[in-house]
Design an enzyme around this catalytic site. Structure first.
Site, PDB file in Angstrom:
ATOM      1  N   LYS A  81       0.869  -1.186   0.000  1.00 53.09           N
ATOM      2  CA  LYS A  81       0.000   0.000   0.000  1.00 53.09           C
ATOM      3  C   LYS A  81       0.899   1.227   0.000  1.00 53.09           C
ATOM      4  O   LYS A  81       2.017   1.191   0.526  1.00 53.09           O
ATOM      5  CB  LYS A  81      -0.861  -0.006   1.261  1.00 53.09           C
ATOM      6  CG  LYS A  81      -2.066   0.880   1.197  1.00 53.09           C
ATOM      7  CD  LYS A  81      -3.299   0.149   0.698  1.00 53.09           C
ATOM      8  CE  LYS A  81      -4.503   1.070   0.662  1.00 53.09           C
ATOM      9  NZ  LYS A  81      -5.704   0.385   0.214  1.00 53.09           N
ATOM     10  N   GLY A 126     -19.499   7.640   5.981  1.00 49.70           N
ATOM     11  CA  GLY A 126     -18.728   7.978   4.782  1.00 49.70           C
ATOM     12  C   GLY A 126     -19.568   7.796   3.540  1.00 49.70           C
ATOM     13  O   GLY A 126     -19.954   6.678   3.190  1.00 49.70           O
ATOM     14  N   GLY A 141     -18.695   8.301   0.463  1.00 55.39           N
ATOM     15  CA  GLY A 141     -17.751   8.340  -0.660  1.00 55.39           C
ATOM     16  C   GLY A 141     -18.081   7.277  -1.687  1.00 55.39           C
ATOM     17  O   GLY A 141     -19.238   6.862  -1.825  1.00 55.39           O
ATOM     18  N   VAL A 178     -17.315   3.982  -1.925  1.00 57.88           N
ATOM     19  CA  VAL A 178     -17.831   2.704  -1.416  1.00 57.88           C
ATOM     20  C   VAL A 178     -19.176   2.929  -0.715  1.00 57.88           C
ATOM     21  O   VAL A 178     -20.143   2.206  -0.965  1.00 57.88           O
ATOM     22  CB  VAL A 178     -16.818   2.039  -0.441  1.00 57.88           C
ATOM     23  CG1 VAL A 178     -17.411   0.777   0.167  1.00 57.88           C
ATOM     24  CG2 VAL A 178     -15.515   1.719  -1.156  1.00 57.88           C
TER      25      VAL A 178
HETATM   26  P1  NAD Z   1     -13.703   7.997  -0.575  1.00 56.28           P
HETATM   27  O1  NAD Z   1     -12.620   8.962  -0.339  1.00 56.28           O
HETATM   28  O2  NAD Z   1     -14.435   8.018  -1.854  1.00 56.28           O
HETATM   29  O3  NAD Z   1     -14.795   8.103   0.578  1.00 56.28           O
HETATM   30  C1  NAD Z   1     -14.510   8.266   1.916  1.00 56.28           C
HETATM   31  C2  NAD Z   1     -15.571   9.196   2.475  1.00 56.28           C
HETATM   32  O4  NAD Z   1     -15.457   9.233   3.890  1.00 56.28           O
HETATM   33  C3  NAD Z   1     -15.431  10.631   1.991  1.00 56.28           C
HETATM   34  O5  NAD Z   1     -16.668  11.082   1.493  1.00 56.28           O
HETATM   35  C4  NAD Z   1     -14.995  11.383   3.227  1.00 56.28           C
HETATM   36  O6  NAD Z   1     -15.442  12.725   3.241  1.00 56.28           O
HETATM   37  C5  NAD Z   1     -15.656  10.569   4.318  1.00 56.28           C
HETATM   38  N1  NAD Z   1     -15.086  10.703   5.651  1.00 56.28           N
HETATM   39  C6  NAD Z   1     -13.795  10.858   6.041  1.00 56.28           C
HETATM   40  N2  NAD Z   1     -13.705  10.927   7.376  1.00 56.28           N
HETATM   41  C7  NAD Z   1     -14.976  10.789   7.852  1.00 56.28           C
HETATM   42  C8  NAD Z   1     -15.535  10.752   9.141  1.00 56.28           C
HETATM   43  N3  NAD Z   1     -14.795  10.881  10.236  1.00 56.28           N
HETATM   44  N4  NAD Z   1     -16.875  10.602   9.267  1.00 56.28           N
HETATM   45  C9  NAD Z   1     -17.664  10.477   8.173  1.00 56.28           C
HETATM   46  N5  NAD Z   1     -17.173  10.494   6.913  1.00 56.28           N
HETATM   47  C10 NAD Z   1     -15.856  10.651   6.758  1.00 56.28           C
HETATM   48  O7  NAD Z   1     -13.059   6.558  -0.293  1.00 56.28           O
HETATM   49  P2  NAD Z   1     -13.648   5.145  -0.689  1.00 56.28           P
HETATM   50  O8  NAD Z   1     -12.973   4.685  -1.919  1.00 56.28           O
HETATM   51  O9  NAD Z   1     -15.125   5.164  -0.616  1.00 56.28           O
HETATM   52  O10 NAD Z   1     -13.071   4.231   0.492  1.00 56.28           O
HETATM   53  C11 NAD Z   1     -13.692   4.212   1.762  1.00 56.28           C
HETATM   54  C12 NAD Z   1     -12.983   3.194   2.657  1.00 56.28           C
HETATM   55  O11 NAD Z   1     -13.042   1.906   2.081  1.00 56.28           O
HETATM   56  C13 NAD Z   1     -11.504   3.481   2.887  1.00 56.28           C
HETATM   57  O12 NAD Z   1     -11.131   3.076   4.179  1.00 56.28           O
HETATM   58  C14 NAD Z   1     -10.813   2.580   1.871  1.00 56.28           C
HETATM   59  O13 NAD Z   1      -9.485   2.244   2.230  1.00 56.28           O
HETATM   60  C15 NAD Z   1     -11.718   1.385   1.940  1.00 56.28           C
HETATM   61  N6  NAD Z   1     -11.674   0.565   0.744  1.00 56.28           N
HETATM   62  C16 NAD Z   1     -11.999   1.090  -0.450  1.00 56.28           C
HETATM   63  C17 NAD Z   1     -11.967   0.293  -1.575  1.00 56.28           C
HETATM   64  C18 NAD Z   1     -12.399   0.823  -2.912  1.00 56.28           C
HETATM   65  O14 NAD Z   1     -12.630   0.014  -3.822  1.00 56.28           O
HETATM   66  N7  NAD Z   1     -12.550   2.121  -3.083  1.00 56.28           N
HETATM   67  C19 NAD Z   1     -11.565  -1.055  -1.474  1.00 56.28           C
HETATM   68  C20 NAD Z   1     -11.262  -1.565  -0.219  1.00 56.28           C
HETATM   69  C21 NAD Z   1     -11.305  -0.756   0.891  1.00 56.28           C
END
Ligand code: NAD
Length: 357
Positions: free
Chosen positions: A86, A186, A188, A190
């Site tokens: 990572k 979150g 975002g 996911v």
């Molecule tokens: P992203 O950046 O699109 O979304 C994350 C969201 O969380 C953002 O909207 C952000 O504003 C919000 N956030 C941050 N801190 C916060 C808090 N304290 N309270 C509420 N919301 C908060 O990221 P993503 O791609 O959706 O990934 C989310 C999680 O899933 C991460 O931990 C990532 O490592 C994990 N993950 C993602 C993937 C993937 O395919 N994208 C795969 C495996 C794991």
């Protein structure tokens, strides 16, 4: 750096037996990146690049170490021939991105000759990876228009949804989530895709985010109840789904959470995987191990390396349902935490591979 600091740095890297950590520095583009390679026993290390405004460089290193180790477990348990790696870039993803930064970063990834393969993560996108790909072939999760696997988030969310359903099946004897109160932390990539599945199934969705614009977008698309970033730990809910950053289940929140199941997409949800897994078990909260149920995105980016086929990705991701049930049953049988049961399963495959070589 004085010797004492060097010693503690190696202690940190050695604590979980990381193979290699690379610090990448480029003054002109402002790039400060850390690439952590945990284990390459099953194959080259693969894991996304996170861009985040870390409070300190140590926090960034610790995050890279924790995240890369989870990738080793994730690849192993879901049955991919990959190791765990990572990268983190220290910076504000809303302000500090530039073509020069991605170009230089791509050159650093290339210098590792395939020991580390990158992709997107929090704060980075398929478009960023497109620029990285001009400098290295060791990048996946590229846009579909470039023949890539595209955004992994929908597949991650699908796996999380299946892991959540398997957890419901284990606890309530029925995997239907209709009417269940599910808090998604979150909104975002996911989180949004997970909310889509949950809404379609008739769950009552509560959501929090640190950014108002993200919440407004979600509320336009789905029927959701917005909750505060701190309040989310205190509300009545059946399932807590952390989909933001890691370590949200800590000694404080674990006592506040009034849920029966924790199942979400975020990596490293437990601040301490032993202490907090024990506390959850004592409280009777079922924890679906994050590195298992969020593995769908890894399956998707892996398939780009192996000849992309969406049907194969979906079929492989669907294994998460049965694997989650296997882990939950094993934990119950052996009287251990679900994290321990999942880790043992992942470690067994790595050990078997050592013995076969
Ligand atoms: P992203 O950046 O699109 O979304 C994350 C969201 O969380 C953002 O909207 C952000 O504003 C919000 N956030 C941050 N801190 C916060 C808090 N304290 N309270 C509420 N919301 C908060 O990221 P993503 O791609 O959706 O990934 C989310 C999680 O899933 C991460 O931990 C990532 O490592 C994990 N993950 C993602 C993937 C993937 O395919 N994208 C795969 C495996 C794991």
């Amino acid at each position: 750096m004085v010797d004492a600091e060097m010693d503690s740095l190696f202690d940190l890297i050695g604590e979980n037996d990381h193979e290699q950590v690379v610090f990448c520095n480029d003054k002109s583009s402002g790039l400060k990146a850390i690439i952590a390679i945990h284990n390459t026993q099953l194959g080259p290390s693969l894991g996304g690049t996170r861009m985040w405004n870390y409070a300190s460089e140590r926090d960034a290193l610790v995050d890279a170490l924790r995240l890369s180790r989870s990738m080793t477990y994730k690849a192993s348990i879901i049955g991919l021939d990959l190791g765990g790696g990572k990268a983190v870039i220290i910076g504000d993803s809303r302000k500090d991105k530039s073509e020069a930064l991605w170009t230089r970063y791509g050159q650093f990834v290339e210098s590792l000759n395939g020991r580390y393969i990158t992709a997107e993560d929090v704060g980075t996108s398929t478009a960023d990876m497109e620029t990285v790909a001009k400098e290295t072939k060791h990048v996946t999760g590229l846009p579909e228009s470039m023949g890539g696997s595209g955004d992994p988030s929908p597949f991650t969310a699908y796996g999380v949804y299946l892991g959540m359903k398997a957890s419901a099946k284990k606890l309530w004897g029925d995997d239907n989530l209709s009417g269940k109160r599910i808090a998604v932390q979150g909104a975002g990539n996911v989180g949004r895709n997970l909310i889509k599945y949950l809404s379609e199934e008739g769950a009552v969705v509560l959501v929090s985010d640190i950014y108002e614009d993200k919440l407004e977008e979600i509320a336009k698309e789905f029927k959701v109840e917005i909750v505060g970033t701190e309040g989310i730990y205190d509300i009545d809910m059946d399932i807590y789904a952390p989909c933001a950053l890691g370590a949200t289940v800590d000694s404080d929140t674990v006592k506040r959470l009034k849920c029966s199941i924790i199942a979400g997409g975020a990596n490293n949800q437990l601040a301490d995987e032993n202490e907090h897994a024990d506390m959850l078990m004592e409280q009777g909260i079922l924890f679906a191990p994050d590195f298992l149920i969020n593995a769908g995105g890894l399956v998707n980016v892996y398939m780009q390396l192996d000849g992309y086929d969406k049907k194969k990705v979906m079929a492989h991701t669907e294994r998460i349902y049965d694997l989650t049930l296997d882990v939950l049953n094993k934990a119950e049988e052996d009287g251990i935490t679900t994290v321990m049961a999942a880790k043992r399963m992942a470690e067994a495959r790595i050990e078997a591979s050592k013995n076969n070589k």
